[in-house]
Design a protein around this motif. Structure first.
Motif, PDB file in Angstrom:
ATOM      1  N   GLY A 281       1.455  -0.921  -0.320  1.00 17.88           N
ATOM      2  CA  GLY A 281       0.220   0.257   0.304  1.00 17.88           C
ATOM      3  C   GLY A 281       0.561   1.230   0.040  1.00 17.88           C
TER       4      GLY A 281
ATOM      5  N   ASP B  95       2.995   3.450  -3.595  1.00 17.88           N
ATOM      6  CA  ASP B  95       2.635   3.513  -4.171  1.00 17.88           C
ATOM      7  C   ASP B  95       3.156   5.080  -5.301  1.00 17.88           C
ATOM      8  OD1 ASP B  95       0.361   4.823  -5.683  1.00 17.88           O
ATOM      9  OD2 ASP B  95      -0.430   6.446  -4.618  1.00 17.88           O
TER      10      ASP B  95
ATOM     11  N   TRP C 291      -6.779   8.856  -3.759  1.00 16.96           N
ATOM     12  CA  TRP C 291      -5.696   7.631  -3.599  1.00 16.96           C
ATOM     13  C   TRP C 291      -6.568   6.424  -4.112  1.00 16.96           C
ATOM     14  CZ3 TRP C 291      -5.255   3.239  -0.391  1.00 16.96           C
ATOM     15  CH2 TRP C 291      -3.739   2.535  -0.604  1.00 16.96           C
TER      16      TRP C 291
ATOM     17  N   ARG D   6      -7.684   6.519  -7.329  1.00 14.46           N
ATOM     18  CA  ARG D   6      -6.309   5.957  -7.829  1.00 14.46           C
ATOM     19  C   ARG D   6      -5.908   5.081  -8.484  1.00 14.46           C
ATOM     20  NH1 ARG D   6      -3.278   9.656  -6.410  1.00 14.46           N
ATOM     21  NH2 ARG D   6      -2.180   8.269  -5.768  1.00 14.46           N
ATOM     22  N   ARG D   7      -6.899   4.161  -7.301  1.00 12.64           N
ATOM     23  CA  ARG D   7      -5.386   2.367  -7.256  1.00 12.64           C
ATOM     24  C   ARG D   7      -6.511   2.293  -7.890  1.00 12.64           C
ATOM     25  NH1 ARG D   7      -0.907   1.284  -5.364  1.00 12.64           N
ATOM     26  NH2 ARG D   7      -1.023  -0.040  -4.457  1.00 12.64           N
ATOM     27  N   GLU D   8      -8.272   2.297  -7.094  1.00  9.58           N
ATOM     28  CA  GLU D   8      -9.196   1.529  -8.115  1.00  9.58           C
ATOM     29  C   GLU D   8      -9.225   1.261  -9.815  1.00  9.58           C
ATOM     30  OE1 GLU D   8     -14.086   1.954  -7.606  1.00  9.58           O
ATOM     31  OE2 GLU D   8     -12.486   1.738  -6.139  1.00  9.58           O
TER      32      GLU D   8
ATOM     33  N   GLN E 125      -6.120   2.141 -11.544  1.00 13.65           N
ATOM     34  CA  GLN E 125      -5.047   1.224 -12.195  1.00 13.65           C
ATOM     35  C   GLN E 125      -5.552  -0.283 -11.832  1.00 13.65           C
ATOM     36  OE1 GLN E 125      -2.136   2.483  -8.705  1.00 13.65           O
ATOM     37  NE2 GLN E 125      -1.349   4.435 -10.750  1.00 13.65           N
ATOM     38  N   ALA E 126      -6.252  -0.914 -10.651  1.00 13.86           N
ATOM     39  CA  ALA E 126      -6.840  -2.227 -10.790  1.00 13.86           C
ATOM     40  C   ALA E 126      -7.041  -2.832 -12.412  1.00 13.86           C
ATOM     41  CB  ALA E 126      -6.980  -2.294  -9.116  1.00 13.86           C
TER      42      ALA E 126
END
Length: 182
Positions: free
Chosen positions: A29, A32, A127, A130-132, A134-135
């Motif tokens: 985590g 990033d 954040w 953004r991570r979702e 990217q996934a």
């Protein structure tokens, strides 16, 4: 200390395994890397990412389960009950439950998309978004691979390793350990 009639030594050992998992999640985590930029035509890179995903599933789920069973139980690998196949009724009920859960999962996904955090947590919300994204992008790249190699790696990583790893860790390790303590 071994508890009579069980192969599970102590809840402390389970906490060690959970702490290991938490540490891995914390490290991943904190790493990033910003925006994910992958050329969809670079099949070697995509296959390398799939292999890295397989390695992470092994390190996060499979290895802790096997180590816990080997070092902290009397039954060793038998503790994970990998030699017991489900019956036909169980398999059928599992399929029916999975199919009937799809609308609930879709509804929960919509609820998740609608979550709005307070303004004080705006950075966290950005954040998470953004991570979702990217996934989702990476999942799209993984599953849109038309090659046979890509299909084989997808079957290995997505269908086999993830399913077996999570089954070992959550159902066989965590659930069994907690059930024996209660």
């Amino acid at each position: 200390m071994v508890i009579a009639g069980t192969s599970f030594h102590s809840i402390r050992n389970l906490i060690l395994v959970l702490a290991y998992l938490f540490l891995l999640m914390l490290v991943s985590g904190l790493s990033d890397s910003g925006t994910l930029r992958i050329d969809p035509s670079d099949r070697d890179l995509l296959n390398g990412l799939k292999i890295a995903q397989a390695a992470s599933v092994l390190v996060i789920f499979v290895v802790p389960s096997l180590l816990f069973a080997w070092f902290f139980t009397d039954e060793r690998i038998g503790f994970l009950r990998m030699n017991i196949a489900p019956g036909g009724i169980t398999a059928l009920l599992t399929c029916l439950i999975m199919l009937s859960a799809l609308p609930v999962i879709s509804w929960m996904e919509e609820l998740n998309k609608a979550v709005s955090l307070p303004s004080a947590l705006g950075g966290l919300e950005e954040w998470m978004a953004r991570r979702e994204t990217q996934a989702a992008d990476l999942t799209g790249l993984f599953t849109n691979d038309p090659s046979w190699t890509g299909l084989g790696l997808n079957m290995l990583v997505i269908a086999l390793l993830a399913a077996v790893g999570e089954e070992l860790f959550f159902r066989r390790l965590i659930y069994t350990a907690l059930r024996k303590k209660m």
